[in-house]
Design a protein around this motif. Structure first.
Motif, PDB file in Angstrom:
ATOM      1  N   TYR B  33      40.308   5.390 -19.527  1.00 16.35           N
ATOM      2  CA  TYR B  33      39.506   5.589 -18.323  1.00 16.35           C
ATOM      3  C   TYR B  33      40.255   6.490 -17.325  1.00 16.35           C
ATOM      4  O   TYR B  33      41.474   6.430 -17.241  1.00 16.35           O
ATOM      5  CB  TYR B  33      39.242   4.251 -17.628  1.00 16.35           C
ATOM      6  N   TYR B  35      40.025   7.055 -13.157  1.00 20.19           N
ATOM      7  CA  TYR B  35      39.480   6.635 -11.881  1.00 20.19           C
ATOM      8  C   TYR B  35      40.105   7.476 -10.768  1.00 20.19           C
ATOM      9  O   TYR B  35      41.212   7.982 -10.905  1.00 20.19           O
ATOM     10  CB  TYR B  35      39.840   5.174 -11.586  1.00 20.19           C
ATOM     11  N   LEU B  43      38.494   1.712  -6.666  1.00 16.22           N
ATOM     12  CA  LEU B  43      38.564   2.675  -7.749  1.00 16.22           C
ATOM     13  C   LEU B  43      37.166   3.059  -8.201  1.00 16.22           C
ATOM     14  O   LEU B  43      36.301   2.189  -8.375  1.00 16.22           O
ATOM     15  CB  LEU B  43      39.327   2.055  -8.921  1.00 16.22           C
ATOM     16  N   LEU B  45      34.983   5.231 -11.176  1.00 20.34           N
ATOM     17  CA  LEU B  45      35.122   5.719 -12.544  1.00 20.34           C
ATOM     18  C   LEU B  45      34.601   7.152 -12.672  1.00 20.34           C
ATOM     19  O   LEU B  45      33.449   7.438 -12.346  1.00 20.34           O
ATOM     20  CB  LEU B  45      34.358   4.794 -13.496  1.00 20.34           C
ATOM     21  N   TYR B  48      35.309   8.185 -19.124  1.00 23.26           N
ATOM     22  CA  TYR B  48      35.971   7.252 -19.993  1.00 23.26           C
ATOM     23  C   TYR B  48      35.747   7.665 -21.449  1.00 23.26           C
ATOM     24  O   TYR B  48      34.975   8.596 -21.727  1.00 23.26           O
ATOM     25  CB  TYR B  48      35.519   5.812 -19.726  1.00 23.26           C
ATOM     26  N   TYR B  50      35.776   6.140 -25.731  1.00 22.42           N
ATOM     27  CA  TYR B  50      35.813   5.027 -26.678  1.00 22.42           C
ATOM     28  C   TYR B  50      36.876   5.237 -27.760  1.00 22.42           C
ATOM     29  O   TYR B  50      37.198   4.307 -28.499  1.00 22.42           O
ATOM     30  CB  TYR B  50      34.476   4.878 -27.392  1.00 22.42           C
ATOM     31  N   LYS B  57      30.568  10.150 -19.420  1.00 19.17           N
ATOM     32  CA  LYS B  57      30.554  10.283 -17.971  1.00 19.17           C
ATOM     33  C   LYS B  57      30.569   8.914 -17.321  1.00 19.17           C
ATOM     34  O   LYS B  57      29.861   8.001 -17.747  1.00 19.17           O
ATOM     35  CB  LYS B  57      29.309  11.056 -17.534  1.00 19.17           C
ATOM     36  N   GLY B  58      31.366   8.818 -16.273  1.00 19.37           N
ATOM     37  CA  GLY B  58      31.385   7.605 -15.481  1.00 19.37           C
ATOM     38  C   GLY B  58      30.416   7.707 -14.324  1.00 19.37           C
ATOM     39  O   GLY B  58      29.366   8.335 -14.423  1.00 19.37           O
ATOM     40  N   ASP B  59      30.785   7.143 -13.200  1.00 17.27           N
ATOM     41  CA  ASP B  59      29.892   7.091 -12.041  1.00 17.27           C
ATOM     42  C   ASP B  59      29.954   8.344 -11.171  1.00 17.27           C
ATOM     43  O   ASP B  59      29.007   8.670 -10.473  1.00 17.27           O
ATOM     44  CB  ASP B  59      30.221   5.861 -11.200  1.00 17.27           C
TER      45      ASP B  59
END
Lengths: 110, 113
Positions: B33, B35, B43, B45, B48, B50, B57-59
Motif C-alpha cells: 500500500y 498512503y 492516512l 490510500l 495498492y 495484490y 487505485k485507492g481513494d
C-alpha cells in the motif's frame, strides 16, 4: 467524529491517568485496528478487534467495538510518558482496503 | 520481525519534475500500500497492490502512478509533481488475508517547491 474525515484531536494528561479515545465509522467493517505512531516513525499496530468480539485486551490496552452504533474505543490504563504518540483507528472496508481516522494526539506528562 | 523500508527518507522536488518513491518489504506479503499523511489528518490510500504486476487505485490516485515489479518492491511515481503533493508518504505491506495487520515503513517526507 466521522471516520477519516475529522481533524486530529489532542489530549494532554498526567502520567498514571486513564484515557479513552473514540472512533465512529460509516460503513460495515469486520475488523477495527488501532495503531500508534510515535514522532518521526511509521504507525504500528497495537490492538486489533474483530466484529465478533465486543472487547479485546492487551496489557494496559482495551479496545471495544460496537457494531450496532458503528463505533470503537481504545482505552489505556495507567498511562506512561512513553505512551505519548498519535493513535489512529482503521477500519477494514473489504477488498484489502482500510480507512483511517485522523487520530488523537496524546501527550502524557510525567 | 516484519521489515518495510522506504527510500529516499527525504526528498525536495521542483514543480513539474518527476519523483519516484521506493518501498521494499522482506515479509513476503502479497499486499502492499501507499498512503499519504498530511498534518492533522489520517492516512489516505493512494494505490495498492495484490501482488507482483498488479496495481489498484485507492481513494486519492489522481496525480500518482504505481508500479509493482516484484513481490518485494512497490514504487509510487509522481510524473509531474505539484506543491499539493507535499506530504509524508508511507508504504505498508500486509498478508493476503484482508483485515490483518499492516506493517508500515518509516515514511518519506516529500516537499515540492
Amino acid at each position: 467524529s466521522q471516520w477519516g474525515e475529522e481533524n486530529l484531536q489532542a489530549l494532554s494528561i498526567q502520567e498514571g491517568e486513564d484515557v479513552t479515545m473514540n472512533c465512529s465509522y460509516k460503513t460495515y467493517t469486520t475488523v477495527v485496528q488501532w495503531y500508534r505512531q510515535k514522532s518521526g516513525k511509521g504507525p504500528a499496530l497495537i490492538i486489533l478487534i474483530r466484529s465478533n468480539e465486543r472487547e479485546k485486551r492487551s496489557g494496559r490496552l482495551r479496545a471495544t467495538l460496537d457494531t450496532s452504533s458503528q463505533s470503537s474505543s481504545l482505552s489505556i490504563t495507567g498511562t506512561l510518558a512513553t505512551d505519548t504518540a498519535v493513535y489512529f483507528c482503521a477500519s477494514y472496508t473489504g477488498n484489502y482496503k482500510y480507512v483511517f481516522g485522523a487520530g488523537t494526539r496524546l501527550k502524557v506528562i510525567a | 520481525e516484519a521489515a518495510v523500508t522506504q527510500s529516499p527518507r527525504n526528498k525536495v522536488a521542483v514543480t513539474g519534475g518527476k519523483v519516484t518513491l521506493s518501498c521494499n518489504q522482506t515479509n513476503n506479503h502479497n499486499n502492499m500500500y501507499w498512503y499519504r499523511q498530511d498534518t492533522g489528518h489520517g492516512l489516505r490510500l493512494i494505490h495498492y497492490s495484490y501482488g507482483a504486476g498488479s496495481t489498484e487505485k485507492g481513494d486519492i490516485p489522481d496525480g500518482y502512478k504505481a508500479s509493482r515489479p516484484s513481490q518485494e518492491n512497490f514504487s509510487l511515481i509522481l510524473e509531474l509533481a505539484t506543491p499539493s503533493q507535499t506530504s509524508v508518504y508511507f508504504c505498508a505491506s500486509g498478508d493476503r488475508l484482508g483485515g490483518n495487520e499492516q506493517y508500515f515503513g518509516p515514511g518519506t517526507r516529500l516537499t515540492v517547491l
